[in-house]
Design a protein around this motif. Structure first.
Motif, PDB file in Angstrom:
ATOM      1  N   ARG A  41       0.832  -1.205  -0.002  1.00  0.00           N
ATOM      2  CA  ARG A  41      -0.116  -0.218   0.038  1.00  0.00           C
ATOM      3  C   ARG A  41       0.828   1.286   0.104  1.00  0.00           C
ATOM      4  NH1 ARG A  41      -2.976  -1.000   5.563  1.00  0.00           N
ATOM      5  NH2 ARG A  41      -0.834  -1.685   5.772  1.00  0.00           N
ATOM      6  N   PHE A  42       2.168   1.088   0.301  1.00  0.00           N
ATOM      7  CA  PHE A  42       3.015   2.265   0.369  1.00  0.00           C
ATOM      8  C   PHE A  42       3.190   3.275  -0.755  1.00  0.00           C
ATOM      9  CE2 PHE A  42       7.231   4.400   0.143  1.00  0.00           C
ATOM     10  CZ  PHE A  42       7.032   5.313   1.026  1.00  0.00           C
ATOM     11  N   PRO A  43       3.277   2.453  -1.998  1.00  0.00           N
ATOM     12  CA  PRO A  43       3.068   3.871  -3.366  1.00  0.00           C
ATOM     13  C   PRO A  43       1.854   4.524  -3.313  1.00  0.00           C
ATOM     14  CG  PRO A  43       3.759   1.692  -3.931  1.00  0.00           C
ATOM     15  CD  PRO A  43       3.504   1.265  -2.474  1.00  0.00           C
ATOM     16  N   ASP A  44       0.706   3.962  -2.991  1.00  0.00           N
ATOM     17  CA  ASP A  44      -0.590   4.628  -3.094  1.00  0.00           C
ATOM     18  C   ASP A  44      -0.853   5.522  -1.981  1.00  0.00           C
ATOM     19  OD1 ASP A  44      -1.213   3.115  -5.577  1.00  0.00           O
ATOM     20  OD2 ASP A  44      -2.061   1.700  -4.370  1.00  0.00           O
ATOM     21  N   THR A  45      -0.499   5.119  -0.749  1.00  0.00           N
ATOM     22  CA  THR A  45      -0.507   6.114   0.452  1.00  0.00           C
ATOM     23  C   THR A  45       0.387   7.177   0.409  1.00  0.00           C
ATOM     24  OG1 THR A  45      -0.845   3.988   1.650  1.00  0.00           O
ATOM     25  CG2 THR A  45      -0.099   6.233   2.972  1.00  0.00           C
ATOM     26  N   PRO A  57       5.850  14.826  -7.258  1.00  0.00           N
ATOM     27  CA  PRO A  57       6.620  13.546  -7.086  1.00  0.00           C
ATOM     28  C   PRO A  57       8.089  13.900  -7.035  1.00  0.00           C
ATOM     29  CG  PRO A  57       4.655  13.431  -8.262  1.00  0.00           C
ATOM     30  CD  PRO A  57       4.781  14.634  -8.068  1.00  0.00           C
ATOM     31  N   GLN A  58       8.178  14.802  -8.057  1.00  0.00           N
ATOM     32  CA  GLN A  58       9.886  14.906  -8.351  1.00  0.00           C
ATOM     33  C   GLN A  58      10.542  15.773  -7.216  1.00  0.00           C
ATOM     34  OE1 GLN A  58       7.483  16.212 -10.352  1.00  0.00           O
ATOM     35  NE2 GLN A  58       7.639  18.185 -10.634  1.00  0.00           N
ATOM     36  N   ARG A  59       9.865  16.091  -6.143  1.00  0.00           N
ATOM     37  CA  ARG A  59      10.214  16.735  -4.851  1.00  0.00           C
ATOM     38  C   ARG A  59      10.849  15.621  -3.822  1.00  0.00           C
ATOM     39  NH1 ARG A  59      12.196  21.103  -6.600  1.00  0.00           N
ATOM     40  NH2 ARG A  59      10.988  22.604  -7.512  1.00  0.00           N
ATOM     41  N   LEU A  60      10.074  14.526  -4.197  1.00  0.00           N
ATOM     42  CA  LEU A  60      10.325  13.490  -3.191  1.00  0.00           C
ATOM     43  C   LEU A  60      11.620  12.708  -3.432  1.00  0.00           C
ATOM     44  CD1 LEU A  60       6.875  12.195  -2.737  1.00  0.00           C
ATOM     45  CD2 LEU A  60       8.120  13.937  -1.187  1.00  0.00           C
ATOM     46  N   VAL A  61      12.374  12.301  -2.375  1.00  0.00           N
ATOM     47  CA  VAL A  61      13.575  11.596  -2.302  1.00  0.00           C
ATOM     48  C   VAL A  61      13.293  10.494  -1.454  1.00  0.00           C
ATOM     49  CG1 VAL A  61      16.148  11.360  -2.176  1.00  0.00           C
ATOM     50  CG2 VAL A  61      15.130  13.348  -2.952  1.00  0.00           C
ATOM     51  N   LEU A  62      13.264   9.133  -1.859  1.00  0.00           N
ATOM     52  CA  LEU A  62      13.154   8.208  -0.827  1.00  0.00           C
ATOM     53  C   LEU A  62      14.665   7.575  -0.452  1.00  0.00           C
ATOM     54  CD1 LEU A  62       9.933   6.522  -2.452  1.00  0.00           C
ATOM     55  CD2 LEU A  62      10.005   8.178  -0.790  1.00  0.00           C
ATOM     56  N   GLU A  63      14.675   7.485   0.621  1.00  0.00           N
ATOM     57  CA  GLU A  63      16.012   6.843   1.040  1.00  0.00           C
ATOM     58  C   GLU A  63      15.841   5.438   1.569  1.00  0.00           C
ATOM     59  OE1 GLU A  63      17.593   9.673   4.037  1.00  0.00           O
ATOM     60  OE2 GLU A  63      17.887  11.098   2.346  1.00  0.00           O
ATOM     61  N   ILE A  79       7.664  -2.824  -5.913  1.00  0.00           N
ATOM     62  CA  ILE A  79       7.458  -1.370  -5.170  1.00  0.00           C
ATOM     63  C   ILE A  79       8.139  -0.334  -5.963  1.00  0.00           C
ATOM     64  CG2 ILE A  79       7.699  -0.243  -3.209  1.00  0.00           C
ATOM     65  CD1 ILE A  79       5.626  -2.153  -2.831  1.00  0.00           C
ATOM     66  N   LEU A  80       9.446  -0.471  -6.311  1.00  0.00           N
ATOM     67  CA  LEU A  80       9.969   0.660  -6.981  1.00  0.00           C
ATOM     68  C   LEU A  80       9.342   0.878  -8.233  1.00  0.00           C
ATOM     69  CD1 LEU A  80      13.733  -0.490  -6.319  1.00  0.00           C
ATOM     70  CD2 LEU A  80      12.500   1.527  -5.596  1.00  0.00           C
ATOM     71  N   VAL A  81       8.890   0.009  -9.051  1.00  0.00           N
ATOM     72  CA  VAL A  81       8.182   0.178 -10.271  1.00  0.00           C
ATOM     73  C   VAL A  81       6.968   0.972  -9.847  1.00  0.00           C
ATOM     74  CG1 VAL A  81       6.918  -0.771 -12.359  1.00  0.00           C
ATOM     75  CG2 VAL A  81       9.183  -1.631 -11.614  1.00  0.00           C
ATOM     76  N   ARG A  82       6.390   0.365  -9.140  1.00  0.00           N
ATOM     77  CA  ARG A  82       4.887   1.082  -9.053  1.00  0.00           C
ATOM     78  C   ARG A  82       5.154   2.716  -8.372  1.00  0.00           C
ATOM     79  NH1 ARG A  82       1.912  -1.691  -4.688  1.00  0.00           N
ATOM     80  NH2 ARG A  82       0.405  -0.103  -5.110  1.00  0.00           N
ATOM     81  N   LEU A  83       6.230   2.883  -7.510  1.00  0.00           N
ATOM     82  CA  LEU A  83       6.595   4.171  -7.351  1.00  0.00           C
ATOM     83  C   LEU A  83       6.788   5.225  -8.545  1.00  0.00           C
ATOM     84  CD1 LEU A  83       8.441   3.683  -3.968  1.00  0.00           C
ATOM     85  CD2 LEU A  83       6.230   4.743  -4.208  1.00  0.00           C
ATOM     86  N   ARG A  84       7.625   4.387  -9.233  1.00  0.00           N
ATOM     87  CA  ARG A  84       8.204   5.159 -10.601  1.00  0.00           C
ATOM     88  C   ARG A  84       7.014   5.621 -11.474  1.00  0.00           C
ATOM     89  NH1 ARG A  84      10.799   8.868 -12.597  1.00  0.00           N
ATOM     90  NH2 ARG A  84      11.614   8.480 -14.720  1.00  0.00           N
ATOM     91  N   LEU A  85       5.987   4.725 -11.496  1.00  0.00           N
ATOM     92  CA  LEU A  85       4.948   4.865 -12.394  1.00  0.00           C
ATOM     93  C   LEU A  85       3.830   6.018 -11.919  1.00  0.00           C
ATOM     94  CD1 LEU A  85       3.771   1.423 -13.496  1.00  0.00           C
ATOM     95  CD2 LEU A  85       5.049   3.218 -14.695  1.00  0.00           C
ATOM     96  N   LYS A  86       3.971   6.301 -10.326  1.00  0.00           N
ATOM     97  CA  LYS A  86       3.217   7.386 -10.019  1.00  0.00           C
ATOM     98  C   LYS A  86       3.590   8.648 -10.144  1.00  0.00           C
ATOM     99  CE  LYS A  86       0.730   4.650  -7.313  1.00  0.00           C
ATOM    100  NZ  LYS A  86      -0.743   4.367  -7.382  1.00  0.00           N
TER     101      LYS A  86
END
Length: 86
Positions: A41-45, A57-63, A79-86
């Motif tokens: 659920r992390f990418p959607d949340t 989204p371009q302002r977010l840096v996930l560490e 998860i990385l692919v789903r985040l990239r598609l967001k």
């Protein structure tokens, strides 16, 4: 996602949204735990709360740590692919 993680993420996104609205466009780095990152659920949340606060989204840096990815490479790639598609 654990409640404490969600609360801190919302607070950081709210601050970033307020800074952006005031003309200060800086990136926001979020340290993501292995447990949160493994939550499907992390990418959607993250997208929901970022959009709600007006954070692009371009302002977010996930560490994330290598350990997070090493535990289950296929799940983390999903998860990385789903985040990239967001």
């Amino acid at each position: 996602i654990h409640e404490l993680t969600l609360t801190l993420m919302r607070s950081a996104l709210a601050d970033c949204g307020a800074w952006s609205a005031g003309g200060l466009n800086i990136d926001l780095a979020l340290n993501v735990s292995a447990a949160s990152f493994a939550d499907l659920r992390f990418p959607d949340t993250l997208e929901h709360h970022a959009t709600q606060q007006g954070v692009a989204p371009q302002r977010l840096v996930l560490e994330i740590t290598e350990r997070t990815v090493a535990d289950d490479v296929l799940a983390m790639m999903n998860i990385l692919v789903r985040l990239r598609l967001k």
